[in-house]
Structures are given as C-alpha cells and as structure tokens.
Design a protein around this motif. Structure first.
Motif, PDB file in Angstrom:
ATOM      1  N   LEU A  33      39.619  38.041  54.962  1.00  0.00           N
ATOM      2  CA  LEU A  33      40.661  39.152  54.981  1.00  0.00           C
ATOM      3  C   LEU A  33      40.112  40.263  54.318  1.00  0.00           C
ATOM      4  O   LEU A  33      38.807  40.272  53.781  1.00  0.00           O
ATOM      5  N   SER A  34      40.456  41.414  54.595  1.00  0.00           N
ATOM      6  CA  SER A  34      40.138  42.549  53.744  1.00  0.00           C
ATOM      7  C   SER A  34      40.530  42.478  52.238  1.00  0.00           C
ATOM      8  O   SER A  34      41.672  42.141  51.977  1.00  0.00           O
ATOM      9  N   GLY A  35      39.364  42.666  51.533  1.00  0.00           N
ATOM     10  CA  GLY A  35      39.761  42.568  50.229  1.00  0.00           C
ATOM     11  C   GLY A  35      39.473  41.065  49.645  1.00  0.00           C
ATOM     12  O   GLY A  35      39.887  40.788  48.563  1.00  0.00           O
ATOM     13  N   SER A  36      39.166  40.478  50.598  1.00  0.00           N
ATOM     14  CA  SER A  36      38.906  38.835  50.228  1.00  0.00           C
ATOM     15  C   SER A  36      37.743  38.713  49.030  1.00  0.00           C
ATOM     16  O   SER A  36      37.254  37.990  48.445  1.00  0.00           O
ATOM     17  N   GLY A  37      36.856  39.595  49.238  1.00  0.00           N
ATOM     18  CA  GLY A  37      35.337  39.654  48.360  1.00  0.00           C
ATOM     19  C   GLY A  37      34.131  39.759  49.197  1.00  0.00           C
ATOM     20  O   GLY A  37      33.172  39.714  48.526  1.00  0.00           O
ATOM     21  N   LYS A  38      34.206  39.822  50.406  1.00  0.00           N
ATOM     22  CA  LYS A  38      32.763  39.786  51.248  1.00  0.00           C
ATOM     23  C   LYS A  38      31.888  40.596  50.937  1.00  0.00           C
ATOM     24  O   LYS A  38      30.903  40.126  50.469  1.00  0.00           O
ATOM     25  N   SER A  39      32.133  42.056  50.667  1.00  0.00           N
ATOM     26  CA  SER A  39      31.123  42.960  50.400  1.00  0.00           C
ATOM     27  C   SER A  39      30.693  42.925  48.939  1.00  0.00           C
ATOM     28  O   SER A  39      29.468  42.953  48.847  1.00  0.00           O
ATOM     29  N   THR A  40      31.773  42.531  48.075  1.00  0.00           N
ATOM     30  CA  THR A  40      31.471  42.461  46.624  1.00  0.00           C
ATOM     31  C   THR A  40      30.460  41.314  46.524  1.00  0.00           C
ATOM     32  O   THR A  40      29.542  41.620  45.815  1.00  0.00           O
ATOM     33  N   ARG A 139      45.001  43.186  45.269  1.00  0.00           N
ATOM     34  CA  ARG A 139      43.742  43.629  44.850  1.00  0.00           C
ATOM     35  C   ARG A 139      43.566  45.100  45.636  1.00  0.00           C
ATOM     36  O   ARG A 139      43.369  45.999  44.986  1.00  0.00           O
ATOM     37  N   PRO A 141      41.642  46.807  47.228  1.00  0.00           N
ATOM     38  CA  PRO A 141      40.555  47.884  46.721  1.00  0.00           C
ATOM     39  C   PRO A 141      40.488  49.204  47.644  1.00  0.00           C
ATOM     40  O   PRO A 141      39.975  50.205  46.974  1.00  0.00           O
ATOM     41  N   THR A 175      37.833  32.922  46.548  1.00  0.00           N
ATOM     42  CA  THR A 175      37.607  33.764  45.376  1.00  0.00           C
ATOM     43  C   THR A 175      39.142  33.869  44.469  1.00  0.00           C
ATOM     44  O   THR A 175      38.975  34.708  43.564  1.00  0.00           O
ATOM     45  N   LEU A 178      37.198  31.168  42.258  1.00  0.00           N
ATOM     46  CA  LEU A 178      35.877  31.224  41.654  1.00  0.00           C
ATOM     47  C   LEU A 178      35.578  32.606  41.223  1.00  0.00           C
ATOM     48  O   LEU A 178      36.009  33.745  42.109  1.00  0.00           O
TER      49      LEU A 178
HETATM   50  N1  LIG Z   1      36.630  36.217  42.568  1.00  0.00           N
HETATM   51  C1  LIG Z   1      36.472  37.242  43.012  1.00  0.00           C
HETATM   52  N2  LIG Z   1      35.404  37.449  43.979  1.00  0.00           N
HETATM   53  C2  LIG Z   1      35.121  38.696  44.539  1.00  0.00           C
HETATM   54  N3  LIG Z   1      35.962  39.863  44.456  1.00  0.00           N
HETATM   55  C3  LIG Z   1      36.999  39.695  43.366  1.00  0.00           C
HETATM   56  C4  LIG Z   1      37.174  38.589  42.803  1.00  0.00           C
HETATM   57  N4  LIG Z   1      38.194  38.740  42.030  1.00  0.00           N
HETATM   58  C5  LIG Z   1      38.476  40.074  42.283  1.00  0.00           C
HETATM   59  N5  LIG Z   1      37.615  40.525  43.053  1.00  0.00           N
HETATM   60  C6  LIG Z   1      38.133  41.976  43.845  1.00  0.00           C
HETATM   61  O1  LIG Z   1      38.490  41.970  45.151  1.00  0.00           O
HETATM   62  C7  LIG Z   1      38.105  43.086  45.713  1.00  0.00           C
HETATM   63  C8  LIG Z   1      37.159  42.670  47.015  1.00  0.00           C
HETATM   64  O2  LIG Z   1      36.872  43.861  47.626  1.00  0.00           O
HETATM   65  P1  LIG Z   1      35.621  43.799  48.693  1.00  0.00           P
HETATM   66  O3  LIG Z   1      34.424  42.971  48.353  1.00  0.00           O
HETATM   67  O4  LIG Z   1      35.739  45.231  49.259  1.00  0.00           O
HETATM   68  O5  LIG Z   1      36.273  42.956  49.980  1.00  0.00           O
HETATM   69  P2  LIG Z   1      36.061  42.814  51.379  1.00  0.00           P
HETATM   70  O6  LIG Z   1      34.714  43.368  51.807  1.00  0.00           O
HETATM   71  O7  LIG Z   1      36.350  41.374  51.626  1.00  0.00           O
HETATM   72  O8  LIG Z   1      37.054  43.578  52.251  1.00  0.00           O
HETATM   73  C9  LIG Z   1      37.015  43.772  44.936  1.00  0.00           C
HETATM   74  O9  LIG Z   1      37.814  44.980  44.215  1.00  0.00           O
HETATM   75  C10 LIG Z   1      36.563  42.880  43.611  1.00  0.00           C
HETATM   76  O10 LIG Z   1      36.440  43.448  42.585  1.00  0.00           O
END
Ligand SMILES: Nc1ncnc2c1ncn2[C@@H]1O[C@H](COP(=O)(O)OP(=O)(O)O)[C@@H](O)[C@H]1O
Ligand SMILES: [Mg+2]
Length: 193
Positions: A33-40, A139, A141, A175, A178
């Motif tokens: 999902l959007s905001g799950s943490g893929k890009s981060t 989240r 973001p 996430t 973890l």
């Molecule tokens: N355990 C975690 N792993 C990755 N991101 C996390 C975690 N906990 C909180 N976050 C936060 O969740 C958000 C994930 O955003 P993003 O990476 O842009 O998601 P996506 O690319 O999946 O849409 C970021 O703001 C990140 O800091």
C-alpha cells in the motif's frame, strides 16, 4: 505485433556483465500500500549496497510518472500499462547487471506476475511491504489518504481500489513490527547470500 523487426544480438551477455560488475543482475520488486514503506526501504537498501560496492538503481512509482509514464493515470487499465512498462524497463536493468529496486504499489497479482515473467522468475524477488491501511493512513507521508477519504482522489488503493496481497512472495516485511534497519537487513540477507 509490428512487422519487419528482428532482434539484433550483441556479443556481450548478461553473465559477462555480471562478472565484470561482481554481482547478479536482478529485480527486487517492492509491492504494498501507499505509505507501507516501499520507497523508504529501497532508498536505504540502495545506500547499503553502494557501501558494499554493488551497483543498484531505483525505479520508483511517482518518479517514473514524471517521464516515461506521464501519459498514464490510475484506472485499472492505466495501472496495468504502468506496470507492464516498468516490468520491461526493470528487465532491461537486470539484464544490464544492475540490482534493480522497483517500488510500486502494483496492486494486482496479474500485473506482478507479468513483471515476473518479463524479468524471469530466477531474477525476480517479490517483496511484500506489509502494513494495514489504518497504519498507512496514519503515517500518510504524502497526505494522500486524507485527500482520498475526502473523495478528492479516485481509485486510491486501499480506500477506493483493491490491493491483492501477494500469495508467495520471496520476502514479507511487516513494517508494523520491523524497524527500517531490520527490514534492510532482511533484504540484504535475501540477495547477498
Ligand atoms: N518500520 C518502518 N519501515 C518503513 N517506513 C516506516 C516504518 N515506520 C514508519 N515508517 C514511515 O512510513 C512512511 C513510508 O512512506 P514511503 O516509504 O513513502 O511509502 P511507500 O513508498 O510505500 O508509499 C515514511 O514516512 C516512513 O518514515
Ligand atoms: Mg513510494
């Protein structure tokens, strides 16, 4: 199918490039999902690989929509074409010998399966970046869930469009449990063994 085209082979192949680079060309396909943490997670994995002398390249959903896929929206049909093109591009990058980090919601199993086929299953690692929609909305973001809930975004995955969970991913990163470092560690373990 277009007529009058013929594949023109080179003399340097994937294996030769891999030997030169000292790594295997493959695709890590982050879905969720959007905001799950893929890009981060992909950004951190890229940094860790760089430190270890491995060449990687990130393909990221929003980024490609600025250029290659700027003509596409978010209908089921456009998402399918979006993923098809990305799958083809990722296949080229992997063939170039790069560790390709693809982060796309890619909500449909069929789309991810097509990418796996285009890339070759042996070079494709599906990584399910898992967090429930409530957590992702908290989240938020990019502020997209707030907009989607107000009805300002159509076809928003998890709210007004489906997400089909992976059935047999090579790795699941939950996430909600973890932290970032732990997720990165698991990804590195998956590919550097
Ligand atoms: N355990 C975690 N792993 C990755 N991101 C996390 C975690 N906990 C909180 N976050 C936060 O969740 C958000 C994930 O955003 P993003 O990476 O842009 O998601 P996506 O690319 O999946 O849409 C970021 O703001 C990140 O800091
Ligand atoms: Mg992202």
């Amino acid at each position: 199918m277009v007529d009058n085209i013929k594949w023109h082979s080179g003399e340097i192949n994937k294996a030769a490039r891999e030997e030169l680079l000292g790594q295997k060309g493959l695709v890590l396909w982050f879905t969720g999902l959007s905001g799950s943490g893929k890009s981060t997670i992909a950004v951190e994995v890229e940094k860790e690989l760089f430190k270890r002398g491995k060449v990687s390249y990130r393909l990221d959903g929003d980024n490609l929509r600025f250029g290659l896929n700027k003509d596409l929206g978010f209908t089921a049909q456009d998402r399918e074409e979006n993923i098809r093109r990305i799958g083809e591009v990722a296949a080229l990058f992997a063939d170039a010998g790069l560790i390709t980090l693809a982060s796309f919601i890619s909500p449909y199993r069929a789309g991810r399966e097509a990418a796996r086929q285009a890339i070759g299953s042996e070079n494709f690692k599906e990584i399910y970046v898992k967090a429930d929609v409530e957590t992702c909305a908290e989240r938020d973001p990019k502020g997209l869930y707030a907009k989607a809930k107000k009805g300002e975004i159509e076809n928003f995955t998890g709210i007004s469009a489906p997400y089909e969970e992976p059935e047999n991913p090579e790795l699941i990163l939950d996430t909600q449990r973890l932290n970032l470092e732990e997720s990165v560690e698991l990804v590195l373990k998956l590919i550097l063994k």
